[in-house]
Design an enzyme around this catalytic site. Structure first.
Site, PDB file in Angstrom:
ATOM      1  N   MET A   1       0.923   9.772   5.708  1.00  0.00           N
ATOM      2  CA  MET A   1       0.789   8.734   6.723  1.00  0.00           C
ATOM      3  C   MET A   1      -0.260   9.072   7.784  1.00  0.00           C
ATOM      4  O   MET A   1      -0.641   8.211   8.560  1.00  0.00           O
ATOM      5  CB  MET A   1       2.131   8.425   7.387  1.00  0.00           C
TER       6      MET A   1
ATOM      7  N   SER B   1       3.188  -4.411   3.214  1.00  0.00           N
ATOM      8  CA  SER B   1       4.017  -3.240   3.445  1.00  0.00           C
ATOM      9  C   SER B   1       3.148  -2.021   3.183  1.00  0.00           C
ATOM     10  O   SER B   1       2.238  -2.074   2.355  1.00  0.00           O
ATOM     11  CB  SER B   1       5.208  -3.202   2.487  1.00  0.00           C
ATOM     12  N   CYS B   2       3.425  -0.939   3.887  1.00  0.00           N
ATOM     13  CA  CYS B   2       2.739   0.328   3.625  1.00  0.00           C
ATOM     14  C   CYS B   2       3.790   1.420   3.742  1.00  0.00           C
ATOM     15  O   CYS B   2       4.457   1.528   4.774  1.00  0.00           O
ATOM     16  CB  CYS B   2       1.597   0.562   4.615  1.00  0.00           C
ATOM     17  N   VAL B   3       3.935   2.183   2.686  1.00  0.00           N
ATOM     18  CA  VAL B   3       4.955   3.229   2.673  1.00  0.00           C
ATOM     19  C   VAL B   3       4.356   4.566   2.277  1.00  0.00           C
ATOM     20  O   VAL B   3       3.352   4.628   1.560  1.00  0.00           O
ATOM     21  CB  VAL B   3       6.126   2.880   1.728  1.00  0.00           C
TER      22      VAL B   3
ATOM     23  N   ALA C   1       0.854  -1.187   0.000  1.00  0.00           N
ATOM     24  CA  ALA C   1       0.000   0.000   0.000  1.00  0.00           C
ATOM     25  C   ALA C   1       0.890   1.237   0.000  1.00  0.00           C
ATOM     26  O   ALA C   1       1.935   1.268   0.674  1.00  0.00           O
ATOM     27  CB  ALA C   1      -0.905   0.003   1.224  1.00  0.00           C
TER      28      ALA C   1
END
Length: 124
Positions: free
Chosen positions: A82, A103-105, A77
């Site tokens: 954020m 993963s989320c960046v 994602a």
């Protein structure tokens, strides 16, 4: 090994020169999906509504490839802010109840100025 491009009429059209996914005998690699409808119109609203649109597109692509959301094993994602992480997770958890790896960046920007994009890998 064979690799077949996948396109779905029910997902947002690709924003560039690529397929919705590539299907191999062992996995389906889905391109990132942004919050657009199948006509290419951007979805407006909350980050939850935009996240749902991304996942609906992924679901349509996976269905066209002979798979489903339930067979997803890895998700990536991308968020432009954020501060949307908790709200994105709220919607995401409704769709991915089996908790695939993820993963989320945070990224500087995404195609068409959207604030969320989601891609995945699924089993056939």
């Amino acid at each position: 090994m064979s690799a077949t491009p996948v396109f779905s009429k029910d997902a947002a059209p690709p924003a560039g020169p690529y397929s919705h996914a590539i299907k191999t005998p062992t996995a389906i690699y889905c391109s990132g999906q942004i919050p657009c409808d199948s006509e290419g119109n951007l979805v407006e609203g909350t980050i939850q509504e935009k996240t749902a649109a991304c996942i609906k597109n992924l679901s349509a692509v996976l269905e066209a490839a002979g798979s489903s959301i339930e067979k997803v094993v890895k998700v990536n994602a991308f968020l432009t802010d954020m501060s949307n992480f908790a709200a994105m997770n709220e919607e995401y958890s409704k769709w991915f109840t089996h908790k695939p790896a993820r993963s989320c960046v945070a990224v500087h920007q995404l195609p068409k100025g959207v604030d969320v994009e989601i891609e995945c890998i699924a089993l056939p």
